[in-house]
Design a protein around this motif. Structure first.
Motif, mmCIF file in Angstrom:
data_model
loop_
_atom_site.group_PDB
_atom_site.id
_atom_site.type_symbol
_atom_site.label_atom_id
_atom_site.label_comp_id
_atom_site.label_asym_id
_atom_site.label_seq_id
_atom_site.Cartn_x
_atom_site.Cartn_y
_atom_site.Cartn_z
ATOM 1 N N ILE A 7 0.837 -1.205 0.000
ATOM 2 C CA ILE A 7 0.000 0.000 0.000
ATOM 3 C C ILE A 7 0.866 1.248 0.000
ATOM 4 C CG2 ILE A 7 -1.670 1.359 1.328
ATOM 5 C CD1 ILE A 7 -2.836 -1.292 2.322
ATOM 6 N N ASP A 8 1.935 1.243 0.771
ATOM 7 C CA ASP A 8 2.777 2.433 0.872
ATOM 8 C C ASP A 8 3.379 2.822 -0.475
ATOM 9 O OD1 ASP A 8 4.267 0.084 0.990
ATOM 10 O OD2 ASP A 8 5.764 0.888 2.360
ATOM 11 N N VAL A 9 3.722 1.845 -1.308
ATOM 12 C CA VAL A 9 4.273 2.119 -2.634
ATOM 13 C C VAL A 9 3.230 2.819 -3.500
ATOM 14 C CG1 VAL A 9 5.157 1.050 -4.757
ATOM 15 C CG2 VAL A 9 5.875 0.179 -2.518
ATOM 16 N N LYS A 15 1.108 10.263 -4.330
ATOM 17 C CA LYS A 15 1.305 11.352 -3.361
ATOM 18 C C LYS A 15 0.051 11.549 -2.504
ATOM 19 C CE LYS A 15 4.792 13.574 -6.032
ATOM 20 N NZ LYS A 15 5.002 14.104 -7.320
ATOM 21 N N MET A 16 -0.493 10.410 -2.043
ATOM 22 C CA MET A 16 -1.706 10.407 -1.229
ATOM 23 C C MET A 16 -1.327 10.077 0.213
ATOM 24 S SD MET A 16 -5.187 8.101 -1.658
ATOM 25 C CE MET A 16 -5.444 8.628 -3.336
ATOM 26 N N SER A 17 -1.897 10.803 1.151
ATOM 27 C CA SER A 17 -1.620 10.549 2.566
ATOM 28 C C SER A 17 -2.427 9.351 3.063
ATOM 29 C CB SER A 17 -1.967 11.774 3.409
ATOM 30 O OG SER A 17 -3.368 11.943 3.461
ATOM 31 N N VAL A 18 -1.962 8.782 4.149
ATOM 32 C CA VAL A 18 -2.683 7.672 4.777
ATOM 33 C C VAL A 18 -4.062 8.139 5.220
ATOM 34 C CG1 VAL A 18 -2.722 6.118 6.760
ATOM 35 C CG2 VAL A 18 -0.614 6.427 5.480
ATOM 36 N N GLY A 19 -4.141 9.351 5.751
ATOM 37 C CA GLY A 19 -5.428 9.877 6.206
ATOM 38 C C GLY A 19 -6.435 10.013 5.082
ATOM 39 N N GLU A 20 -5.998 10.562 3.956
ATOM 40 C CA GLU A 20 -6.889 10.705 2.798
ATOM 41 C C GLU A 20 -7.312 9.338 2.277
ATOM 42 O OE1 GLU A 20 -6.936 12.342 -1.802
ATOM 43 O OE2 GLU A 20 -5.192 12.770 -0.544
ATOM 44 N N PHE A 21 -6.341 8.425 2.167
ATOM 45 C CA PHE A 21 -6.634 7.074 1.708
ATOM 46 C C PHE A 21 -7.643 6.393 2.621
ATOM 47 C CE2 PHE A 21 -5.417 2.495 1.821
ATOM 48 C CZ PHE A 21 -5.805 2.157 0.531
ATOM 49 N N ALA A 22 -7.396 6.466 3.928
ATOM 50 C CA ALA A 22 -8.299 5.831 4.900
ATOM 51 C C ALA A 22 -9.711 6.373 4.759
ATOM 52 C CB ALA A 22 -7.776 6.062 6.315
ATOM 53 N N GLU A 23 -9.843 7.681 4.630
ATOM 54 C CA GLU A 23 -11.166 8.297 4.511
ATOM 55 C C GLU A 23 -11.870 7.845 3.231
ATOM 56 O OE1 GLU A 23 -12.986 12.767 3.987
ATOM 57 O OE2 GLU A 23 -11.238 12.491 5.292
ATOM 58 N N LEU A 55 -7.195 3.668 -5.469
ATOM 59 C CA LEU A 55 -5.837 3.787 -6.006
ATOM 60 C C LEU A 55 -5.768 3.512 -7.512
ATOM 61 C CD1 LEU A 55 -3.901 2.047 -3.111
ATOM 62 C CD2 LEU A 55 -4.004 4.502 -3.613
ATOM 63 N N ASP A 56 -6.903 3.115 -8.111
ATOM 64 C CA ASP A 56 -6.963 2.789 -9.535
ATOM 65 C C ASP A 56 -5.854 1.792 -9.883
ATOM 66 O OD1 ASP A 56 -7.904 2.825 -12.144
ATOM 67 O OD2 ASP A 56 -6.565 4.466 -12.717
#
Length: 73
Positions: A7-9, A15-23, A55-56
Motif C-alpha cells: 500500500i505504501d508504494v 502522493k496520497m496521505s494515509v489519512g486521505e486514503f483511509a477516509e 488507487l486505480d
C-alpha cells in the motif's frame, strides 16, 4: 510473512496521505497502518475492492507473495 502489502508504494506513487486514503476507502488510519505493516490476518474482498478503486490499481499491485526462507517454514 510470505504476503507483502505494498500500500505504501501505491500511496507514494499518487502522493496520497494515509489519512486521505483511509477516509476514501472507509477505514480508520489505524486499520490502514495494520494493513501497511503486515499485521493483518485477513482482508475482506470488499475492502480490497475499495482500495483498488481509490488507487486505480489491481490487487496484485497491493499484495505480493514472497517465498519464505527455508528456516522460516
Amino acid at each position: 510473512m510470505p504476503i507483502v502489502v505494498r500500500i505504501d508504494v501505491e500511496l507514494a506513487k499518487r502522493k496520497m496521505s494515509v489519512g486521505e486514503f483511509a477516509e476514501r476507502v472507509g477505514l480508520t488510519p489505524a486499520n490502514v497502518a495494520v494493513l501497511k505493516n503486515g499485521r493483518a490476518k485477513a482482508v475482506r474482498f470488499s475492502t480490497l475492492e475499495a482500495m483498488c478503486r481509490v488507487l486505480d490499481c489491481q490487487p496484485g499491485d497491493l499484495l505480493e507473495w514472497v517465498d519464505a526462507p527455508e528456516e522460516d517454514r
